[in-house]
Design a protein around this motif. Structure first.
Motif, PDB file in Angstrom:
ATOM      1  N   THR A  16       0.812  -1.226   0.000  1.00  0.00           N
ATOM      2  CA  THR A  16       0.000   0.000   0.000  1.00  0.00           C
ATOM      3  C   THR A  16       0.843   1.273   0.000  1.00  0.00           C
ATOM      4  O   THR A  16       0.420   2.299  -0.517  1.00  0.00           O
ATOM      5  CB  THR A  16      -0.945   0.040   1.217  1.00  0.00           C
ATOM      6  N   HIS A  17       2.053   1.204   0.592  1.00  0.00           N
ATOM      7  CA  HIS A  17       2.930   2.372   0.656  1.00  0.00           C
ATOM      8  C   HIS A  17       4.375   1.936   0.412  1.00  0.00           C
ATOM      9  O   HIS A  17       4.827   0.950   0.999  1.00  0.00           O
ATOM     10  CB  HIS A  17       2.841   3.052   2.030  1.00  0.00           C
ATOM     11  N   VAL A  18       5.058   2.677  -0.436  1.00  0.00           N
ATOM     12  CA  VAL A  18       6.441   2.332  -0.780  1.00  0.00           C
ATOM     13  C   VAL A  18       7.369   3.505  -0.477  1.00  0.00           C
ATOM     14  O   VAL A  18       7.038   4.662  -0.760  1.00  0.00           O
ATOM     15  CB  VAL A  18       6.572   1.972  -2.276  1.00  0.00           C
ATOM     16  N   VAL A  19       8.516   3.198   0.126  1.00  0.00           N
ATOM     17  CA  VAL A  19       9.570   4.183   0.353  1.00  0.00           C
ATOM     18  C   VAL A  19      10.826   3.651  -0.316  1.00  0.00           C
ATOM     19  O   VAL A  19      11.185   2.488  -0.131  1.00  0.00           O
ATOM     20  CB  VAL A  19       9.830   4.411   1.856  1.00  0.00           C
ATOM     21  N   LEU A  20      11.479   4.492  -1.114  1.00  0.00           N
ATOM     22  CA  LEU A  20      12.676   4.060  -1.837  1.00  0.00           C
ATOM     23  C   LEU A  20      13.859   4.937  -1.478  1.00  0.00           C
ATOM     24  O   LEU A  20      13.840   6.153  -1.675  1.00  0.00           O
ATOM     25  CB  LEU A  20      12.434   4.109  -3.348  1.00  0.00           C
ATOM     26  N   ASP A  21      14.901   4.306  -0.941  1.00  0.00           N
ATOM     27  CA  ASP A  21      16.166   4.975  -0.621  1.00  0.00           C
ATOM     28  C   ASP A  21      17.073   4.836  -1.841  1.00  0.00           C
ATOM     29  O   ASP A  21      17.382   3.718  -2.259  1.00  0.00           O
ATOM     30  CB  ASP A  21      16.792   4.293   0.603  1.00  0.00           C
ATOM     31  N   THR A  22      17.476   5.959  -2.419  1.00  0.00           N
ATOM     32  CA  THR A  22      18.220   5.913  -3.679  1.00  0.00           C
ATOM     33  C   THR A  22      19.712   6.184  -3.467  1.00  0.00           C
ATOM     34  O   THR A  22      20.118   6.745  -2.453  1.00  0.00           O
ATOM     35  CB  THR A  22      17.665   6.955  -4.675  1.00  0.00           C
ATOM     36  N   PRO A  23      20.535   5.797  -4.451  1.00  0.00           N
ATOM     37  CA  PRO A  23      21.983   5.954  -4.305  1.00  0.00           C
ATOM     38  C   PRO A  23      22.460   7.368  -4.565  1.00  0.00           C
ATOM     39  O   PRO A  23      21.773   8.174  -5.206  1.00  0.00           O
ATOM     40  CB  PRO A  23      22.536   4.989  -5.358  1.00  0.00           C
ATOM     41  N   ALA A  24      23.661   7.651  -4.084  1.00  0.00           N
ATOM     42  CA  ALA A  24      24.342   8.886  -4.484  1.00  0.00           C
ATOM     43  C   ALA A  24      24.614   8.800  -5.982  1.00  0.00           C
ATOM     44  O   ALA A  24      24.775   7.716  -6.537  1.00  0.00           O
ATOM     45  CB  ALA A  24      25.646   9.030  -3.711  1.00  0.00           C
ATOM     46  N   GLY A  25      24.637   9.946  -6.641  1.00  0.00           N
ATOM     47  CA  GLY A  25      24.901   9.957  -8.075  1.00  0.00           C
ATOM     48  C   GLY A  25      23.705   9.536  -8.905  1.00  0.00           C
ATOM     49  O   GLY A  25      23.860   8.982  -9.992  1.00  0.00           O
ATOM     50  N   LEU A  26      22.490   9.783  -8.384  1.00  0.00           N
ATOM     51  CA  LEU A  26      21.280   9.415  -9.127  1.00  0.00           C
ATOM     52  C   LEU A  26      21.035  10.435 -10.235  1.00  0.00           C
ATOM     53  O   LEU A  26      20.575  11.538  -9.996  1.00  0.00           O
ATOM     54  CB  LEU A  26      20.078   9.366  -8.180  1.00  0.00           C
ATOM     55  N   HIS A  27      21.346  10.047 -11.459  1.00  0.00           N
ATOM     56  CA  HIS A  27      21.174  10.934 -12.612  1.00  0.00           C
ATOM     57  C   HIS A  27      20.763  10.099 -13.820  1.00  0.00           C
ATOM     58  O   HIS A  27      20.692   8.871 -13.753  1.00  0.00           O
ATOM     59  CB  HIS A  27      22.476  11.672 -12.933  1.00  0.00           C
ATOM     60  N   GLY A  28      20.510  10.779 -14.932  1.00  0.00           N
ATOM     61  CA  GLY A  28      20.294  10.095 -16.199  1.00  0.00           C
ATOM     62  C   GLY A  28      19.060   9.213 -16.209  1.00  0.00           C
ATOM     63  O   GLY A  28      18.020   9.554 -15.657  1.00  0.00           O
TER      64      GLY A  28
END
Length: 205
Positions: free
Chosen positions: A76-88
């Motif tokens: 029902t709910h999603v949390v996403l931890d993303t990496p450094a350098g998230l581009h492109g």
């Protein structure tokens, strides 16, 4: 299904702290929460392993740094931890699934300018889609000149500052046990919960 992405291309700004506490907040509201960790350091994934069985459940969502898949339908709910350098392409991939993007930012002139291009990209993308964007000042005293400079900088981009989280050992001690502010007695973390009031409202709407 709300999908909240925690993103900043700079490392060490508090993405995992913010991710785990957002997930903990949603879990405290009785939601079926899934926490994904696309960062190579896997800090959020490690935190999930530390989480005690008695705590409100938060599921792990297996994602890789190079492939961010859609979450299972029963979430029902999603949390996403993303990496450094998230581009492109990875950045665009994340934007397609995100309803909200939270950007943790420390009130350092170096951190601010290192994040500038990313914030510009976010500001541009906001007008093209329905993604809501918010900034959270990390490890900051809201009464300082540094906090004023942070607010001045972000507001010049047209992005809202949702709050300032103070530099406290509470986050560190709780994280070491797989817990969040929302897993313990409110009286123990009263000052910190007050700083989350606007953030919680933003997450719920």
């Amino acid at each position: 299904m709300p999908v909240v992405v925690i993103a900043n291309p700079k490392g060490g700004v508090g993405k995992s702290t913010l991710s785990t506490n957002v997930a903990g907040y949603y879990a405290s509201q009785g939601h079926g929460v899934m926490l994904g960790d696309a960062d190579r350091q896997q800090s959020s994934a490690l935190w999930l392993q530390l989480r005690p069985p008695a705590a409100r459940p938060i599921k792990s969502w297996d994602v890789s740094p190079d492939l961010i898949a859609r979450p299972p339908r029963d979430t029902t709910h999603v949390v996403l931890d993303t990496p450094a350098g998230l581009h492109g392409w990875r950045f665009k991939d994340v934007l397609k699934m995100a309803n909200k993007i939270l950007v943790p930012l420390q009130p350092s002139i170096f951190d601010i300018y290192a994040t500038r291009a990313f914030l510009d990209e976010l500001a541009d993308s906001r007008h093209a889609g329905s993604v809501e964007i918010g900034i959270v000042g990390m490890r900051v005293d809201a009464r300082t000149i540094a906090a004023d400079k942070l607010r001045e900088f972000v507001e010049s981009l047209g992005l809202p500052v949702l709050g300032y989280l103070r530099d406290t050992q509470n986050y560190i001690h709780l994280a070491a046990r797989g817990l969040t502010l929302f897993d313990v007695a409110p009286s123990r973390v009263e000052k910190d919960l007050q700083q989350w009031q606007v953030i919680r409202h933003w997450l719920d709407h």
